[in-house]
Scaffold this motif. Structure first.
Motif, PDB file in Angstrom:
ATOM      1  N   UNK A  45       3.348   4.925   1.695  1.00  0.00           N
ATOM      2  CA  UNK A  45       4.371   5.161   0.667  1.00  0.00           C
ATOM      3  C   UNK A  45       4.432   6.641   0.296  1.00  0.00           C
ATOM      4  N   UNK A  46       3.269   7.240   0.048  1.00  0.00           N
ATOM      5  CA  UNK A  46       3.216   8.654  -0.308  1.00  0.00           C
ATOM      6  C   UNK A  46       3.773   9.515   0.822  1.00  0.00           C
ATOM      7  N   UNK A  47       3.369   9.198   2.040  1.00  0.00           N
ATOM      8  CA  UNK A  47       3.813   9.973   3.197  1.00  0.00           C
ATOM      9  C   UNK A  47       5.333   9.986   3.316  1.00  0.00           C
ATOM     10  N   UNK A  48       5.948   8.821   3.180  1.00  0.00           N
ATOM     11  CA  UNK A  48       7.400   8.702   3.363  1.00  0.00           C
ATOM     12  C   UNK A  48       8.167   9.428   2.265  1.00  0.00           C
ATOM     13  N   UNK A  49       7.678   9.352   1.033  1.00  0.00           N
ATOM     14  CA  UNK A  49       8.382   9.990  -0.086  1.00  0.00           C
ATOM     15  C   UNK A  49       8.168  11.501  -0.092  1.00  0.00           C
ATOM     16  N   UNK A  50       6.943  11.936   0.199  1.00  0.00           N
ATOM     17  CA  UNK A  50       6.601  13.357   0.127  1.00  0.00           C
ATOM     18  C   UNK A  50       6.672  14.072   1.486  1.00  0.00           C
TER      19      UNK A  50
END
Length: 318
Positions: A45-50
């Motif tokens: 989730x973090x990877x995709x958003x950031x």
């Protein structure tokens, strides 16, 4: 166990939301996966958003481990979990696997170029110690120690059965640690009136006095297909200490110990062979014992030292 898994997932998830909304951007994410696997979802989730990059270090191959431990027996549920895990795998840029045998499973989920062998290493205090070679020839008792999780996956019943069957009255066995199977094991020991000690979980530095007195370190895993591919993290600690190892484990770990002549080995769950090992310990020569000890330390330095792993990791994150 379910509550434990859920607490890990939700605490990681909500903290990740906080990082996304209120913290600076992190360019690299490393997931150290033992259990539960779904904490890796937060990293995705973090990877995709950031728009960060992410590394998964997989030390516990789900859902195979759950199946081997009898936690999940439904083939349909196992298949569903495998599809979810595969999807999460594909979201990572690099997959580190803790044993070479895990590579065959990982290759069914992602491209080969993403996969790297990245084993555990021992704590620095164990890497630094240089214990004298303490042959049991100079002692009234042969002391064997198991240090770690007392769970179902370790298949520790075999110790109790083999010591009970052994005619060697010079053995003293220590279980150091805690786990879901501890109480049951204690009851078995009490019922059979065996010379086996249970010591509660202690900090790593407090283990050193126990290791000084110990002649052999014990390693075991249940006889299951996934555990044939698993190299348990405690192996690196045992090797770093430089003590001979008695093992009841099949597959990659057994092969590694036999090839490097680090002690006495038998397949996981083989009670008769382990009993034979216990009965022959009195006959081990000082030279053989010394060879086992030196080989253990050499194997650690050549294959598992933290210096090698740090160099490998830094090459991926800098």
């Amino acid at each position: 166990l379910l509550l434990n898994y859920l607490s890990y997932f939700f605490s990681t998830f909500f903290y990740t939301i906080y990082l996304i909304l209120l913290s600076k951007k992190y360019e690299k994410i490393l997931v150290h996966h033992t259990s539960p696997f779904f904490l890796a979802f937060s990293a995705v989730l973090y990877k995709k958003i950031k728009n960060s990059s992410a590394i998964l270090w997989d030390l516990d191959m789900w859902p195979h481990t759950l199946q081997a431990m009898g936690i999940i027996n439904s083939p349909i549920l196992i298949e569903v979990l495998e599809k979810i895990v595969k999807k999460i795998y594909q979201a990572f840029d690099i997959i580190f696997v803790s044993s070479k045998s895990f590579e065959s499973i990982a290759k069914k989920r992602v491209e080969s170029f993403k996969i790297e062998y990245f084993p555990n290493w021992a704590d620095r205090e164990f890497e630094k110690i240089n214990l004298p070679i303490n042959s049991p020839k100079n002692s009234d008792k042969i002391i064997i120690t198991y240090a770690g999780n007392l769970g179902e996956a370790q298949g520790l019943d075999i110790v109790i059965k083999s010591i009970k069957a052994s005619k060697n009255e010079n053995l003293e066995f220590n279980f150091i640690g805690s786990g879901r199977d501890k109480k049951r094991l204690q009851k078995l020991v009490e019922t059979n009136n065996l010379n086996i000690n249970f010591i509660d979980h202690i900090d790593p530095h407090e283990l050193i006095p126990f290791f000084k007195k110990t002649h052999y370190l014990f390693l075991s895993l249940k006889d299951s297909a996934i555990f044939h591919k698993t190299v348990p993290a405690k192996l690196q600690t045992y090797l770093a200490i430089g003590k001979p190892i008695i093992s009841s484990v099949s597959g990659e770990t057994k092969k590694l110990l036999i090839q490097n002549n680090c002690g006495y080995c038998t397949d996981g769950g083989n009670e008769k062979e382990l009993t034979k090992i216990f009965e022959t310990l009195n006959k081990t020569s000082i030279n053989t014992y010394k060879t086992f000890s030196e080989n253990s330390k050499t194997l650690y330095d050549n294959m598992f030292s933290s210096k090698k792993r740090k160099k490998q990791l830094l090459s991926k994150i800098i």
